[in-house]
Design an enzyme around this catalytic site. Structure first.
Site, PDB file in Angstrom:
ATOM      1  N   LYS A  27     -12.840   6.049  -6.608  1.00  0.00           N
ATOM      2  CA  LYS A  27     -13.494   6.859  -7.651  1.00  0.00           C
ATOM      3  C   LYS A  27     -14.911   7.258  -7.245  1.00  0.00           C
ATOM      4  CE  LYS A  27     -10.783   4.977 -11.510  1.00  0.00           C
ATOM      5  NZ  LYS A  27     -10.791   4.179 -12.744  1.00  0.00           N
TER       6      LYS A  27
ATOM      7  N   SER B  39      -8.899   3.567 -18.423  1.00  0.00           N
ATOM      8  CA  SER B  39     -10.273   3.637 -17.936  1.00  0.00           C
ATOM      9  C   SER B  39     -10.975   4.955 -18.252  1.00  0.00           C
ATOM     10  CB  SER B  39     -10.294   3.387 -16.429  1.00  0.00           C
ATOM     11  OG  SER B  39      -9.554   4.360 -15.741  1.00  0.00           O
TER      12      SER B  39
ATOM     13  N   VAL C 161      -0.071   4.407   5.505  1.00  0.00           N
ATOM     14  CA  VAL C 161      -1.381   3.805   5.773  1.00  0.00           C
ATOM     15  C   VAL C 161      -1.341   2.867   6.975  1.00  0.00           C
ATOM     16  CG1 VAL C 161      -2.180   4.015   3.400  1.00  0.00           C
ATOM     17  CG2 VAL C 161      -0.964   1.957   4.093  1.00  0.00           C
ATOM     18  N   GLY C 162      -0.159   2.710   7.610  1.00  0.00           N
ATOM     19  CA  GLY C 162      -0.092   1.942   8.842  1.00  0.00           C
ATOM     20  C   GLY C 162       0.402   0.523   8.692  1.00  0.00           C
ATOM     21  N   LYS C 163       1.241   0.274   7.669  1.00  0.00           N
ATOM     22  CA  LYS C 163       1.722  -1.099   7.444  1.00  0.00           C
ATOM     23  C   LYS C 163       2.656  -1.540   8.575  1.00  0.00           C
ATOM     24  CE  LYS C 163       3.471  -0.102   3.382  1.00  0.00           C
ATOM     25  NZ  LYS C 163       3.058   1.315   3.278  1.00  0.00           N
TER      26      LYS C 163
ATOM     27  N   PRO D 136       2.533   4.949   1.158  1.00  0.00           N
ATOM     28  CA  PRO D 136       3.167   5.307   2.446  1.00  0.00           C
ATOM     29  C   PRO D 136       2.155   5.901   3.410  1.00  0.00           C
ATOM     30  CG  PRO D 136       4.433   6.150   0.578  1.00  0.00           C
ATOM     31  CD  PRO D 136       3.141   5.658   0.030  1.00  0.00           C
TER      32      PRO D 136
ATOM     33  N   GLY E 203       0.826  -1.201   0.000  1.00  0.00           N
ATOM     34  CA  GLY E 203       0.000   0.000   0.000  1.00  0.00           C
ATOM     35  C   GLY E 203       0.851   1.238   0.000  1.00  0.00           C
TER      36      GLY E 203
END
Length: 799
Positions: A718, A675, A356-358, A354, A352
């Site tokens: 989105k 997309s 985000v709490g890994k 940087p 994920g």
């Protein structure tokens, strides 16, 4: 002596009168000068070069004072050089250069010296002092032969004595030249006397240092013999010495470590070697360090897992908001562990953006399981030995980071976090990611062998947790061994909850404040998130909250004590003006402007695509810093529109007589991804038909030449972006219906999400004024066995 004689420049030596030396002549001009002298009266002037490096010396590179010499013998060598034996006759000075090429001819004059008719007591004392010092110089081993002393016994001329001594001292060229140029015999002898005194002082100091070093060596040998005798005496008396005590302690540690049998066998072997050698031997230190590592590693020590599922769930919920999938995976592992005690530890990989709490999630896992937590970072590591360690033959060798971490943990079943696994590098020292293949494979790591230990260690009880920012940078064999768990960026609502529950209380505590002094209103937190940070994680948000707390702390420290309430109205007083302006929705239905949805590492964003039709020759312009994939989507949209000319009602020659310009605003930001295909097609068809696109509808999906709408990624982000700017309806690909489960009920409640299969449906929903009869029967997509997926890209925005 004739007035004009050949000149021979010499390097690294100064010739004195009456001195006989052999010389090797190799330069072409010098050989010709020797030949010239031999063809006449064998006289030649020898003068030293100022710089020995110069290969072809000019007049300025040669000293003016030299010695006229007689060539006694000459021998031509096979390599073209000439060897001559010359004897110095008298000093001479170069007056003028008569000839430059092909060799030097010089006009010289003899240098006359004052004759000393009487040897005064002072001069006699000086001469005796020089001779005595020369004897001492010889005794210190600087001159191989004592013949010079015999020669000097019969020399009574001070100038001659000075020349002979100076010629044998091996002085530098400039020092020898100064002695040669001195015409006063007494002064010349004094200068030689001073140089002799200096050289003798240096040689005496050198001899003293050598003597001290020898004495030290002798003392060391003496100490060794005495120590050995003392050891034997103590052994006879039944007393243990230091070495014996050390061996006993190591044996006790080996038994206490409860090593596997093969490891114990190797340890006993090394201990026997240590016992047989002297404790001061170089190899003894290496073996001692190795045995200390073997005994310190926790071969049998392990912590007892907390298998209470409810307690573990409570700890995970306290430390982290949401992240339900990861929490479920941990609780599943604990549940299986409860039923199967022999199960191997999983290999998880959190991927994920940087912040985000890994990493903090790894600590929570260890806390929930009641295990030790060890973290290593592999960012920028290029050496394979960082993982496997060095061989013991290397000086300063150590085990790799895996074994070092296990030793630091003190147990053989910690939670081992390998941070930044996607930033491992490769160079001439090996590939660390390849070395990790054995570590992160449950089928192999039960017998992991570190190069330093050279015995297997069981890593199957360790729970490995890796973290990375992107999966693409991880080599596929390594990625295949790990269970990938994706952590997407936090939404605005999630950030509000996390800030309220974790960040604000932590920053208030860290900055020495209390709840009596400061209060954050939810509106203030929301303003900080949307107006001052743009990130997927929470690091910058926590920094901004910390900034507010620090400013309040300063006011409190200045005795301005009161309760400060932070709201959206006064945030700017602490953080300055808003840095990031929010996205705004379209105010009116416009022709040729459609609303798309983009994914970024910081969350979802709105993307407007504008199309203009102008008179021209059928050219296509694409602007907005678009990537290759996005340009291909634009071409596919145009081809689709051209194929539907009759059905839509566009004149056939519209494309030949007009230029099409498609632009995406925010041109400084790179954009790519497939997309935006249906958004481009909608904008193009709107411009061609001159019919507006609804302002309250947004869309995302990849388009094919047949008009089929293919699935995309990042749907959660989105839809949140659409809701943020007031969009009411979102068109998504039919195949993305499965992703609606991940979208929160809040979004589903306030947003109408319509799945579409074909471009005909998109036009029907999005463009105002399209006939209801159009697209009643959309084209059925042909079956396709290849499932197209939008994997996105690594750039700023993924469309």
């Amino acid at each position: 002596m004739p007035e004009v004689i050949p000149l021979l420049p010499v390097r690294d030596i100064v010739l004195f009168p009456f001195m006989i030396i052999p010389l090797f002549v190799g330069r072409e001009a010098s050989i010709k000068a020797v030949d010239e002298a031999l063809s006449k009266d064998r006289l030649i002037l020898l003068s030293a070069q100022k710089d020995i490096i110069v290969e072809e010396p000019s007049q300025n590179d040669i000293y003016d004072v030299g010695v006229a010499a007689m060539i006694m013998k000459m021998l031509k060598l096979p390599d073209g050089r000439v060897k001559i034996l010359v004897q110095g006759l008298l000093k001479a000075k170069i007056e003028t250069y008569v000839q430059i090429k092909p060799f030097y001819l010089v006009n010289v004059s003899k240098i006359k010296e004052e004759n000393i008719t009487e040897i005064t007591p002072e001069v006699d004392a000086l001469m005796r002092n020089v001779k005595e010092q020369l004897e001492k110089y010889v005794s210190l081993g600087r001159l191989p032969s004592q013949d010079i002393l015999i020669i000097l016994e019969n020399v009574n001329n001070p100038g001659r004595l000075a020349d002979i001594v100076a010629s044998n001292l091996g002085l530098k060229v400039d020092e020898s030249q100064k002695i040669l140029e001195e015409t006063n015999q007494i002064e010349r002898l004094k200068r030689v006397n001073d140089i002799l005194a200096r050289e003798i002082e240096i040689l005496s100091m050198q001899a003293k240092i050598q003597s001290q070093a020898k004495e030290e060596m002798t003392k060391t040998q003496k100490d060794y013999f005495l120590r050995e005798q003392l050891r034997q005496i103590k052994q006879e008396l039944g007393e243990t010495d230091e070495k014996t005590q050390e061996i006993i302690e190591l044996k006790e540690k080996m038994l206490a470590a409860k090593m596997p049998s093969d490891v114990l066998k190797e340890a006993e072997k090394q201990l026997s070697r240590l016992e047989a050698m002297h404790q001061d031997a170089a190899e003894a230190s290496t073996i001692r360090t190795y045995l200390e590592w073997l005994t310190d590693i926790p071969w049998s020590k392990k912590t007892k897992d907390n298998l209470n599922i409810e307690t573990a769930k409570k700890i995970l919920d306290e430390d982290h908001y949401d992240l339900e999938k990861i929490k479920e995976r941990i609780l599943e592992y604990l549940s299986v562990r409860k039923l199967n005690k022999k199960m191997k530890g999983p290999i998880l990989c959190f991927i994920g953006p940087p912040g985000v709490g890994k990493t903090s999630l790894g600590k929570s896992i260890a806390k929930a399981m009641n295990r030790k937590f060890i973290r290593i970072s592999l960012g920028g590591v290029h050496d394979e030995a960082e993982i496997r360690g060095h061989r013991r033959t290397y000086v300063g060798a150590l085990p790799g980071r895996i074994i070092q971490g296990i030793k630091q943990a003190g147990t053989n079943n910690p939670v081992f976090m390998i941070d930044e696994i996607d930033k491992v590098g490769t160079d001439f020292r090996g590939d660390p990611s390849s070395a990790l293949l054995e570590v992160l494979d449950p089928e192999q790591n039960f017998s992991f062998s570190d190069h330093y230990l050279n015995v297997p260690f069981d890593l199957s009880n360790v729970m490995f947790v890796a973290t990375a920012n992107v999966a693409d940078a991880i080599p596929s064999p390594l990625r295949d061994r790990m269970e990938i768990i994706n952590l997407s960026g936090y939404t605005l609502e999630e950030k509000e909850k996390i800030a309220e529950k974790y960040l604000v209380p932590r920053q208030i505590k860290e900055n020495g404040l209390k709840g009596d002094y400061i209060l954050f209103k939810p509106s203030a937190v929301k303003t900080v998130i949307s107006g001052y940070t743009r990130e997927a994680g929470l690091r910058n948000l926590e920094r901004e909250i910390g900034t507010i707390c620090r400013k309040i702390a300063r006011l409190i420290a200045e005795n301005k004590i009161k309760k400060y309430v932070i709201t959206d109205k006064n945030v700017h007083k602490y953080l300055g003006t808003i840095k990031i302006l929010p996205d705004e929705g379209r105010q009116t239905d416009e022709i040729g402007v459609s609303t798309g949805l983009a994914w970024t590492p910081f969350g979802g964003e709105i993307l407007y695509i504008e199309t203009v039709i102008v008179k021209g020759k059928g050219a296509l312009s694409l602007t907005g810093q678009l990537g290759d994939v996005m340009k291909e989507s634009a071409h596919a949209a145009i081809s689709y529109a051209r194929s539907k000319v009759d059905e839509i009602g566009i004149k056939p020659d519209t494309f030949e007589k007009n230029d099409i310009h498609i632009h995406i605003p925010e041109g400084a930001i790179p954009k790519d991804g497939p997309s935006a295909g249906i958004t481009m097609a909608t904008s193009l068809i709107s411009a061609l038909l001159k019919k507006p696109v609804r302002k309250d509808i947004a869309m995302t999906g990849e388009i094919t030449l047949r008009g089929n709408v293919l699935p995309i990624g990042g749907l959660k982000e989105k839809t949140l972006a659409a809701l943020r700017v007031g969009i009411k309806t979102v068109l998504i690909p039919e195949r993305n219906k499965k992703d609606l489960e991940e979208i929160s009920q809040l979004v589903k409640k306030n947003l109408k999400i319509i799945p579409v299969k074909h471009m005909d449906e998109v036009i029907k929903y999005a463009i105002i004024g399209i006939s209801d009869t159009y697209s009643d029967k959309p084209l059925k997509p042909k079956p396709n066995n290849i499932l197209s997926k939008n994997k996105g890209d690594k750039k700023r925005k993924k469309i």
